[in-house]
Write a protein that holds these residues in place. Structure first.
Motif, PDB file in Angstrom:
ATOM      1  N   PRO A 207      28.191 118.734  42.517  1.00 11.10           N
ATOM      2  CA  PRO A 207      28.334 117.466  43.249  1.00 11.10           C
ATOM      3  C   PRO A 207      28.405 117.655  44.757  1.00 11.10           C
ATOM      4  O   PRO A 207      27.827 116.862  45.512  1.00 11.10           O
ATOM      5  CB  PRO A 207      29.643 116.890  42.702  1.00 11.10           C
ATOM      6  N   VAL A 208      29.111 118.691  45.209  1.00 14.94           N
ATOM      7  CA  VAL A 208      29.216 118.921  46.656  1.00 14.94           C
ATOM      8  C   VAL A 208      27.836 119.190  47.249  1.00 14.94           C
ATOM      9  O   VAL A 208      27.457 118.606  48.284  1.00 14.94           O
ATOM     10  CB  VAL A 208      30.166 120.102  46.950  1.00 14.94           C
ATOM     11  N   VAL A 209      27.079 120.054  46.610  1.00 17.04           N
ATOM     12  CA  VAL A 209      25.740 120.385  47.109  1.00 17.04           C
ATOM     13  C   VAL A 209      24.834 119.154  47.074  1.00 17.04           C
ATOM     14  O   VAL A 209      24.076 118.887  48.027  1.00 17.04           O
ATOM     15  CB  VAL A 209      25.139 121.537  46.288  1.00 17.04           C
ATOM     16  N   GLY A 210      24.923 118.386  45.994  1.00 15.78           N
ATOM     17  CA  GLY A 210      24.087 117.191  45.876  1.00 15.78           C
ATOM     18  C   GLY A 210      24.406 116.144  46.931  1.00 15.78           C
ATOM     19  O   GLY A 210      23.504 115.586  47.573  1.00 15.78           O
ATOM     20  N   PHE A 211      25.690 115.872  47.136  1.00 14.09           N
ATOM     21  CA  PHE A 211      26.078 114.891  48.141  1.00 14.09           C
ATOM     22  C   PHE A 211      25.742 115.381  49.544  1.00 14.09           C
ATOM     23  O   PHE A 211      25.382 114.593  50.422  1.00 14.09           O
ATOM     24  CB  PHE A 211      27.574 114.575  48.028  1.00 14.09           C
ATOM     25  N   ALA A 212      25.876 116.676  49.781  1.00 14.82           N
ATOM     26  CA  ALA A 212      25.531 117.217  51.095  1.00 14.82           C
ATOM     27  C   ALA A 212      24.044 117.037  51.387  1.00 14.82           C
ATOM     28  O   ALA A 212      23.660 116.628  52.494  1.00 14.82           O
ATOM     29  CB  ALA A 212      25.917 118.693  51.167  1.00 14.82           C
ATOM     30  N   ALA A 213      23.201 117.337  50.410  1.00 17.93           N
ATOM     31  CA  ALA A 213      21.760 117.140  50.602  1.00 17.93           C
ATOM     32  C   ALA A 213      21.449 115.683  50.880  1.00 17.93           C
ATOM     33  O   ALA A 213      20.646 115.351  51.770  1.00 17.93           O
ATOM     34  CB  ALA A 213      20.999 117.629  49.368  1.00 17.93           C
ATOM     35  N   LEU A 214      22.117 114.786  50.139  1.00 19.62           N
ATOM     36  CA  LEU A 214      21.900 113.353  50.328  1.00 19.62           C
ATOM     37  C   LEU A 214      22.360 112.909  51.714  1.00 19.62           C
ATOM     38  O   LEU A 214      21.665 112.132  52.389  1.00 19.62           O
ATOM     39  CB  LEU A 214      22.646 112.579  49.244  1.00 19.62           C
ATOM     40  N   GLY A 215      23.516 113.398  52.153  1.00 14.44           N
ATOM     41  CA  GLY A 215      24.020 113.030  53.470  1.00 14.44           C
ATOM     42  C   GLY A 215      23.087 113.465  54.581  1.00 14.44           C
ATOM     43  O   GLY A 215      22.859 112.727  55.550  1.00 14.44           O
ATOM     44  N   ALA A 216      22.545 114.670  54.462  1.00 11.65           N
ATOM     45  CA  ALA A 216      21.611 115.166  55.482  1.00 11.65           C
ATOM     46  C   ALA A 216      20.342 114.328  55.513  1.00 11.65           C
ATOM     47  O   ALA A 216      19.847 113.964  56.593  1.00 11.65           O
ATOM     48  CB  ALA A 216      21.278 116.634  55.202  1.00 11.65           C
TER      49      ALA A 216
END
Length: 341
Positions: A207-216
């Motif tokens: 989830p952290v990696v997924g949300f980070a990619a989405l935020g970027a």
């Protein structure tokens, strides 16, 4: 009528080199910490080599930026406009954010995001240095202890903001790294200790990696496909993530918000550096991994999230530059910067 013009002064090359080095070291250190975190007992050992490769990418990006620095040096001095206003803006952004955290109990992410949004609306000409100062102000009051320490760190970050102006243009996370250096120079000589936390469990990683990619991706899309500035785009993503994620994800919400906000700095990158959403998404993945595995290290420091984003941007940009150079070499063309090495 004669209009007042801001004074212009020339910056000789030695301070620019110092500024370059001060910005180049922190992302290497944090990515190194990420490698260390990945091989700790709660880490995923197989991600160690991935982060080692990422660290090498950071070094590659720094190498290519060194060519740009040499170009600046060859051109002689650099003209700097309104340096005094930039310094005051960094200090102002720091104190506003620090007051929001220390006096009002606002989360550092929301406080810095709001300061950035307000700056774009009210003082657009200095919104960038104000946002840089906001990252200094995210530092835990336990590290600074008083507004004097916060002001000193802001002044140091403001000076670095000026001398590093000619280098690392358009790479997301540069402002946060500037703040991180200012904070570190103040905190390290004191008895204060950076905060440390346990590495999150493996179920949180995806989830952290997924949300980070989405935020970027969201930040990059907003500022490249609309009239919004990079500061405004990052601030909006930061406010949304800082308010909503802790609300909907109780235990891991704070970590998710930190990863999204860190990735929003990567999303501030100029498309001439990282060209599209696909590569920005890859940059966000790197941000998420390093956010997770640097949890035990230098916690509570303003600018840490930006430094992680800066490292990830350097790594992706450096990789893309290397691919371009290899393709040119296949056609017999040697880049001018290589001829001078």
């Amino acid at each position: 009528m004669r209009h007042w013009k801001a004074p212009e002064w020339s910056l000789p090359w030695p301070p620019v080199v110092v500024g370059f080095l001060l910005l180049a070291v922190p992302p290497l250190v944090l990515f190194g910490f990420g490698v260390w975190g990945a091989i700790l007992p709660r880490g995923i050992v197989v991600l160690g080599p991935v982060l080692v490769f990422g660290t090498l990418g950071v070094g590659l990006g720094i190498r290519y930026e060194w060519w740009e620095l040499r170009r600046v040096i060859d051109e002689g001095t650099v003209a700097i406009n309104e340096a005094h206003w930039n310094l005051l803006a960094v200090v102002g952004g720091t104190l506003l954010t620090f007051a929001g955290v220390a006096e009002l109990g606002v989360s550092p992410i929301v406080a810095a995001s709001v300061v950035g949004i307000i700056a774009t609306a009210m003082v657009r000409n200095v919104a960038v240095p104000v946002y840089c100062g906001a990252f200094v102000g995210m530092t835990s009051p336990a590290l600074f202890g008083s507004y004097w320490y916060a002001t000193l760190a802001a002044a140091l970050a403001g000076l670095l903001f000026t001398v590093a102006h000619p280098v690392f243009h358009g790479l997301g996370g540069k402002l946060g790294t500037t703040a991180f250096v200012g904070v570190s120079l103040v905190v390290l000589p004191t008895t204060a200790s950076f905060q440390s936390g346990p590495i999150p469990g493996q179920p949180v990683l995806l989830p952290v990696v997924g949300f980070a990619a989405l935020g970027a991706i969201i930040t990059f899309t907003v500022h490249t496909r609309s009239a919004a500035s990079p500061v405004l785009a990052s601030g909006l993503v930061g406010v949304a993530g800082g308010l909503l994620l802790p609300m909907f994800f109780d235990v891991s919400g704070g970590l998710l918000a930190a990863a999204v906000y860190s990735a929003s700095f990567a999303g501030m990158t100029n498309p001439r550096r990282i060209p599209n959403e696909w590569w920005i998404g890859a940059t966000g993945i790197g941000v998420g991994l390093v956010v997770v595995y640097t949890t035990p290290f230098v916690g509570g420091s303003g600018g840490k999230l930006g430094t992680i984003a800066f490292g990830s941007c350097l790594g992706v940009h450096g990789t893309l530059r290397m691919v371009d150079i290899f393709q040119l070499a296949r056609h017999g063309y040697r880049p001018p910067e290589e001829e001078t090495t």
